[in-house]
Motif scaffolding. Structure first.
Motif, PDB file in Angstrom:
ATOM      1  N   VAL A  83       0.732  -1.265   0.109  1.00 43.23           N
ATOM      2  CA  VAL A  83      -0.036  -0.115  -0.051  1.00 43.23           C
ATOM      3  C   VAL A  83       0.813   1.216   0.184  1.00 43.23           C
ATOM      4  O   VAL A  83       0.584   2.251  -0.510  1.00 43.23           O
ATOM      5  N   ASP A  86       2.049   2.307  -3.226  1.00 41.08           N
ATOM      6  CA  ASP A  86       0.866   2.831  -3.994  1.00 41.08           C
ATOM      7  C   ASP A  86       0.586   4.140  -3.874  1.00 41.08           C
ATOM      8  O   ASP A  86       0.321   4.973  -4.569  1.00 41.08           O
ATOM      9  N   TYR A  87       0.626   4.467  -2.565  1.00 40.91           N
ATOM     10  CA  TYR A  87       0.292   6.045  -2.314  1.00 40.91           C
ATOM     11  C   TYR A  87       1.618   6.944  -2.664  1.00 40.91           C
ATOM     12  O   TYR A  87       1.168   8.173  -2.819  1.00 40.91           O
ATOM     13  N   MET A 100      -6.956   1.021  -2.136  1.00 39.24           N
ATOM     14  CA  MET A 100      -5.390   0.551  -2.101  1.00 39.24           C
ATOM     15  C   MET A 100      -5.389  -0.731  -1.152  1.00 39.24           C
ATOM     16  O   MET A 100      -4.722  -1.703  -1.464  1.00 39.24           O
TER      17      MET A 100
END
Length: 910
Positions: free
Chosen positions: A492, A495-496, A622
């Protein structure tokens, strides 16, 4: 187990169309007056007792003792606690599964059904400790490191895949997914657990034990959990309760808010320093106060994560709206979130404004007082304000270089070239990409954004990305001698960072993704580039690592790095730019921009508003997508071939997984407890000997007993992997016990390295070699030590190795909680010097013959035992010690030879 329910607390709760059975603390309060004032962490323990009351392992008197705790705010009552589940990582999980497989073999040899050995509680094992930073600062680093990891660990992973199919209630999260504590926080934990029993749905607090001391991280989510040794965790899996004293609970009141520019890392280092100073070993810490209303869940998890560093069993945060908000963000089902809210409010576990539970003692911190900090250079509790880092490094440097160079200066005369001052200004010229650069003491050779502690926290991760962005925009680059890496605990995170547009800037500074795992924090930092490594060793440079981790003990991060600093992710980036910890980043420039103007840290430090804008881009989708198929693994994992047998097909030529010798005599009658007679001292240690010192997790030295053993089997030094990865092989781990390159045995005058003096011959040799010689001579062994023996990670091999070396007892001034329990769990007697006495005051030097008297089948918890130490001159030193077997259950385990022996004998007998 039959439930007694003497207080008639059984009740029901209707939530979102489902009816849950539960044991009501409100009903209990009608009979146990005042329990509404209990700390919320103790309310969780009380519920556990109410639900498991059977008249034998849990009695009405145990429940009453929880109410009685309020009078004195402490208790000597031993209770039996049953956590809902168990969490493991692979370093500790592999030996645990090895033990279960060996127990299955033992049951089969005894004519029983091997499938009697099965986890009774849900177990999740996350493979996160094996990936190393072999490749870095390249777009291919992640894929290359994964390839190397799978090649190195094929045997181990095949063994774990076998366990995944052979055992019930056992799930494995494959490599390349994340760090166990972050996966637990983001996905596995539920805050309020639910399970079906006899056709009825029960709700109860989410509780767990984990085979890693940082299991406490999930306490930020209102889950009660803490680290135990693999030995204790295996027993919990097999239905044994965790035996514990009702703990003291220290309240930690948080008020105010962090000032502009301060991070969660700065906060946790402050909290850690305060609590270490207060002394909270063996205690719960519970956070309260209206400051929690503005403390994000990720910040709470950061603080809870470092409970082992401040010494507490756990650091607990109660459930509130912020908890629910995080559960929504991380993609928990609406049904679970509704259950958490309804149950927590019904049970008085919900945090209300102005809550003031009854604590044993309390501390207070106004978060507005927190300042930018690092911790080091050797311990996580040693917080240093950012401007003071150069002085702190120079203090270490003086200790490292002064003695030899002062002698050289004396020989060369006053004003000679070989002065201590000269040594402190030593330099080395290196060539990187065809250009020459000068390195000196304090050079940052490792800058690692790593560890669950901080990579679980979007605010500090986004801050790191923003620092990188601003640095690139000002034309700054990391120094060429810095090995930089980014190893988040969850996919995650990448992803961010990508969505916020920050990944490219981190990549440009060399903070490319290297893997999803603990990496540098656990010592898997990988090798330094050859030129850098050569420059450090040839010039005796004292160099630094800066990492966003939780541990910086000696010898842990990298064998060539003697100064290790814990810092927030944005400060890790800043030190990669600065390149040296002798710079005062609060006042001196990080470098020069394109116009040759100095660029200071304040120039590239993001505002709180900028960080908040970036964090706002983190979305629940996410989490949902990344955890949708978390147990499947990639093509590497899925292609591993395994056998389908219920007992493991041990491979004689394996250097990773071997059948251990613990249960060879399990079919023999128990031997009575007897005194330790004519023992020799294996080693004498000082204060703060960690489980890293006792059982290192990092590099295996080629010239060490473990290295020589592996080479004798045809394993090349490049393929040694690490001690942590070879914990399924007792032959390696025995040889690695007390083999840390930084351990100091006072029998050798405090010299570093895992060697000792064999007595009475006087020969110097490796500790392992001495232990084997003592075993051939039929001589039992003891270890002498100072305060806080066994601090650090919850390594079962620190106790297993001690046992296999023939150590019968460890005499120390005090013990860290987990290691003391592990010693008992492996049949090693922990003994504590009486107040005011220690090795020095008694005049012991390790050359004595030791007799320990009073050990018999009537041994009691906390009993006083007599020790007679006979010196090499024949003089006798008599003193008493405290038996640190703390509970009745532990006495039973010790008599059986250890906790697993106790369980196995019970199963075979039934």
């Amino acid at each position: 187990m039959s439930v007694v329910n003497s207080l008639k607390t059984h009740s029901t709760l209707d939530v979102a169309g489902k009816t849950y059975q539960f044991h009501s603390l409100q009903k209990a309060a009608e009979q146990l007056k005042g329990i509404d004032k209990l700390p919320k962490s103790l309310k969780v323990l009380l519920e556990n007792l109410l639900r498991n009351e059977d008249g034998e392992t849990v009695t009405g008197a145990d429940i009453q003792a929880m109410a009685d705790w309020l009078e004195a705010r402490h208790s000597d009552r031993e209770i039996q606690y049953r956590p809902a589940r168990v969490l493991m990582q692979d370093f500790t999980g592999v030996p645990a599964v090895v033990d279960l497989a060996a127990m299955r073999d033992a049951v089969a040899r005894a004519g029983g059904d091997p499938q009697q050995i099965n986890p009774l509680s849900p177990v999740d094992l996350v493979i996160d400790h094996s990936v190393m930073v072999d490749r870095f600062a390249t777009d291919e680093a992640f894929h290359q490191n994964v390839e190397i990891e799978m090649q190195r660990n094929g045997e181990r992973y095949a063994f774990l895949r076998w366990g995944q199919t052979a055992f019930d209630n056992f799930r494995v999260v494959p490599p390349g997914t994340g760090i166990c504590h972050q996966v637990n926080l983001e996905y596995l934990a539920q805050s309020v657990w639910a399970s079906e029993v006899d056709g009825k749905l029960w709700a109860y607090p989410d509780t767990l034990v984990g085979t890693d001391s940082h299991t406490t991280m999930v306490n930020g989510l209102g889950v009660l959990g803490w680290g135990v040794g693999g030995i204790e965790a295996e027993a919990a899996m097999l239905g044994q309760p965790v035996s514990m004293l009702i703990p003291e609970v220290i309240g930690f009141k948080l008020t105010g808010k962090l000032r502009e520019g301060m991070t969660a890392t700065d906060l946790v280092l402050t909290v850690t320093q305060m609590l270490r100073k207060r002394g909270v070993v063996g205690k719960f810490v519970e956070f309260y106060g209206d400051g929690l209303a503005d403390l994000p869940l990720a910040d709470r998890a950061t603080i809870a994560n470092m409970a082992p560093e401040y010494g507490a069993t756990c650091g607990f945060f109660p459930v509130d709206d912020i908890t629910l908000g995080y559960m929504r963000l991380s993609g928990r089902p609406d049904e679970v979130i509704a259950r958490v809210e309804a149950y927590s409010k019904a049970q008085g576990l919900w945090r209300e404004p102005g809550d003031e539970p009854a604590f044993t003692d309390s501390l207070h911190l106004d978060m507005a007082e927190v300042e930018a900090s690092l911790a080091g250079p050797k311990r996580p509790q040693d917080r240093v304000a950012l401007p003071d880092i150069p002085d702190a490094f120079d203090d270490l440097l003086a200790l490292q270089v002064a003695p030899a160079d002062q002698e050289q200066a004396r020989l060369e005369g006053e004003g000679g070239g070989g002065t201590a001052v000269g040594a402190q200004n030593a330099q080395a010229t290196i060539t990187v990409d065809g250009k020459e650069h000068v390195m000196s003491h304090g050079a940052v050779v490792i800058a690692a954004i790593t560890s669950c502690t901080n990579t679980s926290n979007p605010s500090v991760m986004m801050a790191a990305g923003l620092v990188a962005k601003k640095a690139i925009e000002r034309g700054l680059m990391r120094k060429p001698w810095v090995k930089s890496s980014l190893a988040p605990g969850s996919k995650v995170v990448t992803d961010y960072l990508e969505k916020a547009g920050l990944t490219d800037y981190l990549d440009q500074l060399g903070f490319n993704l290297v893997g999803y795992g603990c990496t540098t924090c656990i010592g898997n930092s990988g090798p330094l580039p050859d030129d850098i490594a050569h420059a450090v060793s040839e010039n005796d440079l004292v160099v630094s690592a800066v990492l966003s981790g939780n541990r910086n003990f000696e010898g842990r991060v990298h064998p060539q790095v003697k100064a290790n600093w814990l810092a927030s992710p944005p400060l890790v980036v800043a030190y990669a730019l600065a390149g040296n910890t002798r710079l005062n980043l609060a006042e001196e420039p990080l470098g020069l921009d394109a116009e040759n103007k100095p660029v200071f840290l304040k120039d590239i430090w993001p505002s709180n508003a900028e960080i908040a804008d970036a964090v706002a881009q983190v979305e629940d989708g996410m989490f949902r997508s990344r955890y949708a198929d978390v147990f499947s693994g990639d093509e590497h994992w899925q292609s591993i071939q395994i056998s389908e047998g219920k007992t493991y097909d041990w491979q004689n030529d394996s250097t990773y997984v071997k059948n251990p010798p613990y249960f060879d005599d399990i079919d023999q009658p128990l031997k009575p407890l007897v005194d330790v007679q004519q023992a020799r001292v294996l080693a004498v240690f000082g204060d703060s000997i960690t489980t890293d010192h006792i059982s290192p997790a990092g590099n295996i030295k080629a010239s060490s007993p473990a290295g020589e053993y592996l080479q004798s089997l045809g394993v090349k030094p490049d393929d040694f992997n690490s001690y942590g990865s070879r914990r399924g092989n007792h032959e390696v781990m025995m040889r690695g016990t007390f083999a840390n390159i930084r351990i100091r045995n006072r029998m050798l005058g405090g010299e570093e390295g895992g060697e000792t003096i064999h007595t009475p011959s006087g020969e110097r040799m490796a500790i392992y070699d001495a232990a084997m010689r003592y075993q051939q001579e039929g001589t039992p062994l003891v270890v002498l030590a100072g305060k806080e023996y066994g601090t650090g990670s919850s390594r079962d091999w620190a106790a297993k190795g001690t046992n296999l070396l023939g150590v019968k007892a460890v005499l120390a001034e005090s013990f860290e909680r987990i290691h003391r329990s592990n010693l008992v769990g492996m049949g090693v007697l922990p003994l504590q010097f009486k107040e005011g006495q220690n090795v020095a005051s008694l005049g012991l030097d390790g050359h004595e013959v030791i007799d320990i008297q009073g050990i018999n089948d009537d041994l009691k918890p906390g009993q006083s035992l007599k020790v007679v130490a006979t010196t090499s001159k024949g003089d006798k030193v008599n003193f008493d010690v405290l038996c640190r077997i703390d509970t009745r259950n532990e006495i039973d385990y010790f008599k059986a030879g250890g906790i697993l022996h106790y369980v196995l004998r019970d199963l075979i007998g039934s």
